[in-house]
Design a protein around this motif. Sequence first.
Motif, PDB file in Angstrom:
ATOM      1  N   GLY A  17       0.820  -1.208   0.000  1.00 28.11           N
ATOM      2  CA  GLY A  17       0.000   0.000   0.000  1.00 28.11           C
ATOM      3  C   GLY A  17       0.849   1.251   0.000  1.00 28.11           C
ATOM      4  N   GLY A  18       0.248   2.345   0.464  1.00 30.98           N
ATOM      5  CA  GLY A  18       0.979   3.601   0.575  1.00 30.98           C
ATOM      6  C   GLY A  18       0.678   4.617  -0.500  1.00 30.98           C
ATOM      7  N   SER A  19      -0.093   4.259  -1.505  1.00 34.18           N
ATOM      8  CA  SER A  19      -0.427   5.223  -2.564  1.00 34.18           C
ATOM      9  C   SER A  19      -1.441   6.233  -2.041  1.00 34.18           C
ATOM     10  N   SER A  20      -1.367   7.433  -2.571  1.00 36.96           N
ATOM     11  CA  SER A  20      -2.314   8.492  -2.213  1.00 36.96           C
ATOM     12  C   SER A  20      -3.499   8.403  -3.175  1.00 36.96           C
ATOM     13  N   ILE A  21      -4.627   7.937  -2.681  1.00 36.21           N
ATOM     14  CA  ILE A  21      -5.821   7.734  -3.497  1.00 36.21           C
ATOM     15  C   ILE A  21      -6.919   8.644  -2.956  1.00 36.21           C
TER      16      ILE A  21
END
Length: 115
Positions: A17-21
């Motif tokens: 994870g870790g993406s900016s959505i």
Amino acid sequence: SFVLEARDARGNRMTSGGSSISVVVQSTLKSDTSIKGSVLDQGDGTYMISYTISKAGPYTITVSSPHSSTTLSGMCVPGEADPAYCRIDASGVEKLEAGMRGTVKVLRADRFSNL
């Protein structure tokens, strides 16, 4: 709600994870009606997207990251009738006199007042 599966530029599934959505849901009937959706990072490359719409009608759902954006179409339909929100229209009987016939309408509505 739905699950978003992140992929890299080559189409490979991301495994962390870790993406900016971000998610914005907007009515296509009322351009000033939009809500921000909730995004839960599952830590495995998937994201639980959720939002709540209280008015029936067509909507667009825009999912964005720093590198891309996509827009989906959706439809919110009225829920089950809730007697507490149903209304009576007796405008057709306001000027009736004894012996005359008239019509009273019951307007079905769900718990968000959608007809």
